[in-house]
Design a protein around this motif. Structure first.
Motif, PDB file in Angstrom:
ATOM      1  N   TRP A 129      32.263  41.299  32.092  1.00 59.44           N
ATOM      2  CA  TRP A 129      32.601  42.441  32.949  1.00 59.44           C
ATOM      3  C   TRP A 129      31.625  43.590  32.700  1.00 59.44           C
ATOM      4  O   TRP A 129      31.158  43.778  31.583  1.00 59.44           O
ATOM      5  N   GLU A 166      43.481  44.233  30.556  1.00 61.39           N
ATOM      6  CA  GLU A 166      44.832  44.349  31.102  1.00 61.39           C
ATOM      7  C   GLU A 166      45.687  45.332  30.309  1.00 61.39           C
ATOM      8  O   GLU A 166      46.701  45.817  30.808  1.00 61.39           O
ATOM      9  N   GLU A 193      39.433  39.621  29.535  1.00 52.02           N
ATOM     10  CA  GLU A 193      40.391  39.923  30.604  1.00 52.02           C
ATOM     11  C   GLU A 193      41.697  40.444  30.018  1.00 52.02           C
ATOM     12  O   GLU A 193      42.254  41.439  30.502  1.00 52.02           O
ATOM     13  N   LEU A 251      43.754  41.435  37.547  1.00 50.72           N
ATOM     14  CA  LEU A 251      42.477  40.889  37.099  1.00 50.72           C
ATOM     15  C   LEU A 251      42.457  39.361  37.072  1.00 50.72           C
ATOM     16  O   LEU A 251      41.465  38.772  36.644  1.00 50.72           O
ATOM     17  N   ARG A 310      33.249  42.294  37.880  1.00 46.65           N
ATOM     18  CA  ARG A 310      33.371  41.023  37.163  1.00 46.65           C
ATOM     19  C   ARG A 310      32.117  40.211  37.452  1.00 46.65           C
ATOM     20  O   ARG A 310      31.940  39.665  38.537  1.00 46.65           O
TER      21      ARG A 310
END
Length: 204
Positions: A175, A138, A134, A145, A169
């Motif tokens: 992901w 970003e 994650e 997210l 996701r």
């Protein structure tokens, strides 16, 4: 039989970077890994919700089409459908690399409005996983997210490093990214480069 024979010669758009993706893998508390799925079936679907066309597709699928932004129906390890617009969807089955089900989906709409078109060659599918996945996304994605806003089982159209992608996701730290095949090399190299930070942190 023809599909099975063709599979022997099929090469995924980022296959040439398989070794680089494997070498970039990071373990530990800031783990992250990138792989490219092996040509999962992708079928673009068009059908008006609640229509005879939608019911025909749902009867074949065994589950409902998504009804709202971000919704994904079905099972992520088998057949599932991503919402793209009120009457447009993407059917995906990572367990079907022969594209055998595409003809069945097309046949279910025979004589009805809408369509089912095999788009498997249109996009590649990357799977990004790990505790730092994650945080890595970003760096190049402006979407929120955080699990509160983007929980597992959600998919949206967004951008990564200014490249349009579909982002799904699958689990908390898993992901799937769907860039156009022509952007596969760029997206893979961008992610591999972004993973460098986490590999260096293992050393210290």
């Amino acid at each position: 039989m023809a599909n099975a024979q063709l599979k022997e010669f099929r090469v995924t758009p980022a296959a040439h970077l398989a070794k680089e993706m494997e070498s970039a893998r990071v373990c530990g508390s800031r783990s992250v890994a990138l792989t490219e799925l092996d040509s999962p079936l992708q079928v673009g679907l068009r059908a008006k919700p609640g229509s005879e066309s939608a019911r025909a597709l749902e009867s074949l699928l065994g589950f409902a089409l998504p009804s709202r932004v971000g919704e994904v129906t079905g099972r992520s390890d088998a057949s599932h459908v991503l919402w793209l617009s009120p009457d447009e969807f993407l059917y995906v089955d990572p367990s079907d690399t022969t594209q055998a089900a595409a003809a069945d989906l097309e046949a279910s709409l025979e004589g009805l409005p809408g369509h089912a078109v095999d788009l498997s060659a249109n996009r590649t599918v990357f799977e990004l996983s790990g505790r730092a996945s994650e945080e890595l996304l970003e760096k190049g994605c402006n979407a929120d997210l955080h699990p509160r806003e983007f929980p597992a089982g959600r998919a949206i159209a967004t951008q990564l490093a200014h490249v349009p992608i579909l982002l799904h996701r699958v689990e908390q730290n898993v992901w799937r990214l769907y860039p156009r095949a022509s952007y596969a090399d760029f997206v893979a190299r961008w992610i591999i480069d972004a993973m460098t930070e986490y590999r260096q942190s293992e050393v210290f």
